[in-house]
Scaffold this motif. Structure first.
Motif, PDB file in Angstrom:
ATOM      1  N   THR A 135      13.214   2.557   0.926  1.00 42.07           N
ATOM      2  CA  THR A 135      12.715   3.327   2.438  1.00 42.07           C
ATOM      3  C   THR A 135      11.610   3.985   2.170  1.00 42.07           C
ATOM      4  O   THR A 135      11.463   4.784   3.360  1.00 42.07           O
ATOM      5  N   ALA A 136      11.025   4.094   1.312  1.00 38.37           N
ATOM      6  CA  ALA A 136       9.761   4.940   1.064  1.00 38.37           C
ATOM      7  C   ALA A 136       8.502   4.057   1.954  1.00 38.37           C
ATOM      8  O   ALA A 136       7.659   4.786   2.615  1.00 38.37           O
ATOM      9  N   MET A 137       8.918   2.890   2.171  1.00 36.28           N
ATOM     10  CA  MET A 137       7.963   2.224   3.003  1.00 36.28           C
ATOM     11  C   MET A 137       8.257   2.262   4.728  1.00 36.28           C
ATOM     12  O   MET A 137       9.400   2.285   4.812  1.00 36.28           O
ATOM     13  N   ARG A 138       7.120   2.714   5.236  1.00 39.51           N
ATOM     14  CA  ARG A 138       7.364   2.911   6.816  1.00 39.51           C
ATOM     15  C   ARG A 138       7.865   1.569   7.568  1.00 39.51           C
ATOM     16  O   ARG A 138       7.211   0.680   7.287  1.00 39.51           O
ATOM     17  N   TYR A 166       5.914  -3.000   9.527  1.00 39.86           N
ATOM     18  CA  TYR A 166       6.043  -1.973   8.409  1.00 39.86           C
ATOM     19  C   TYR A 166       4.595  -1.593   7.910  1.00 39.86           C
ATOM     20  O   TYR A 166       3.521  -2.101   8.156  1.00 39.86           O
ATOM     21  N   THR A 167       4.611  -0.512   7.515  1.00 42.08           N
ATOM     22  CA  THR A 167       3.333   0.228   7.031  1.00 42.08           C
ATOM     23  C   THR A 167       2.280   0.193   7.929  1.00 42.08           C
ATOM     24  O   THR A 167       2.332   0.703   9.133  1.00 42.08           O
ATOM     25  N   ASN A 168       1.179  -0.393   7.647  1.00 43.99           N
ATOM     26  CA  ASN A 168       0.105  -0.711   8.292  1.00 43.99           C
ATOM     27  C   ASN A 168       0.170  -1.268   9.791  1.00 43.99           C
ATOM     28  O   ASN A 168      -0.520  -1.008  10.774  1.00 43.99           O
ATOM     29  N   ASN A 172       0.717  -1.048   0.060  1.00 39.70           N
ATOM     30  CA  ASN A 172      -0.056   0.063   0.058  1.00 39.70           C
ATOM     31  C   ASN A 172       1.033   1.348  -0.022  1.00 39.70           C
ATOM     32  O   ASN A 172       0.594   2.185   0.581  1.00 39.70           O
ATOM     33  N   THR A 173       2.153   1.273  -0.621  1.00 32.72           N
ATOM     34  CA  THR A 173       2.904   2.306  -0.640  1.00 32.72           C
ATOM     35  C   THR A 173       3.504   2.536  -2.084  1.00 32.72           C
ATOM     36  O   THR A 173       3.565   1.612  -2.665  1.00 32.72           O
TER      37      THR A 173
END
Length: 216
Positions: free
Chosen positions: A88-91, A156-158, A74-75
Motif C-alpha cells: 500500500t506504500a505504492m500510490r 499506479y505511481t507515476n 520507484n517506491t
C-alpha cells in the motif's frame, strides 16, 4: 545486521532461561564471549540448551537474507511489514487490490516484504502491470473505460500522476466548468465557498472595511 540482532536477542533469552531454571554449569555465547560459566541447569536441560546454541532455529540463520527496503515502481517499500500492507506504500495500490494481486501471484500473505524472493517480486509486478490477464475483475481497477483508448486499466505511481495531469489539461482546453474552476483555483465539486476554504482565492463575501477601502 538483522541476523546479528536476532541472534543476540535469542541468545539473551537463552541466558535468561538458564538463570531462571538452575545454577552452575553451562557457558553460553554472547557479544563479549562466553558467559555463565558457573551455571548448571536442573532437570537435564543442559544438553537441550547446548543443542539450541549450536544449531539455532532457521529464522535466526536466514535473517541475513532479509531486505529492509525494497525498490518497486520507484517506491521504497518497508521490508518489515507484511506483504499486503507494504504494497500500500505504492500510490494506486490499496488493500483490496493488493490482496487480489497477492492471491493471483501465489505469494504467502503472512510473509514479510523483506522475505520475498526475486521471483515472487517479479510475479507481483507482472500482476500489477497486467491485472486483466490474471482474472482480476474490471470493477477493482481505478481507470475504467479510458478516455483515449476505451480500455479498462489500472494506474499506479507515476502513471497515476501522468493520467491525472492529462485529464486536467483536457478539461482546461475544452473550457468546461470544471476545467475553468481548476484553472482559477476554485472548489470544483459543488462545495460552499462563502465561508470555507478562504485561504486561496476568495469567492464569497468580503469584509465591509475592505470594500470601503477599495471604493476610496
Amino acid at each position: 545486521m538483522a541476523g546479528m540482532l536476532m541472534l543476540r536477542s535469542w541468545v539473551s533469552l537463552s541466558i535468561l532461561l538458564v538463570w531462571c531454571v538452575g545454577v552452575e554449569g553451562i557457558a553460553l555465547p554472547s557479544r563479549h564471549g562466553l558467559v555463565g560459566g558457573n551455571l548448571r541447569l536442573r532437570g537435564g536441560m543442559e544438553a537441550a540448551v547446548k543443542k539450541l546454541v549450536e544449531n539455532p532455529p532457521s529464522f535466526v540463520r536466514e535473517r541475513h537474507e532479509f531486505n529492509h527496503v525494497l525498490r518497486v515502481f520507484n517506491t521504497n517499500i518497508d521490508g518489515t511489514r507484511t506483504v499486503l500492507y507494504a504494497m500500500t506504500a505504492m500510490r494506486g495500490i490499496g488493500r483490496r487490490f493488493g490482496d487480489a494481486v497477492i492471491k493471483r501471484a501465489g505469494v504467502d500473505a503472512s510473509k514479510r516484504a523483506g522475505e520475498l524472493s526475486v521471483e515472487e517480486i517479479e510475479r507481483i509486478v507482472q500482476v500489477i502491470e497486467h491485472p486483466m490477464d490474471y482474472d482480476i475483475p474490471a470493477w477493482m481497477l481505478n481507470r475504467r473505460k479510458d478516455y483515449k483508448t476505451g480500455k479498462d486499466m489500472h494506474n499506479y505511481t507515476n502513471k497515476l500522476d501522468l493520467c491525472l495531469r492529462e485529464d486536467l489539461d483536457r478539461l482546461r482546453k475544452i473550457r468546461c466548468n470544471r476545467g475553468l474552476r481548476h484553472a482559477w483555483g476554485f472548489r470544483v465539486r459543488g462545495q460552499h465557498t462563502k465561508s470555507t476554504g478562504r485561504g486561496r482565492n476568495t469567492v464569497g463575501v468580503t469584509k465591509k472595511k475592505q470594500q470601503q477601502g477599495k471604493k476610496k
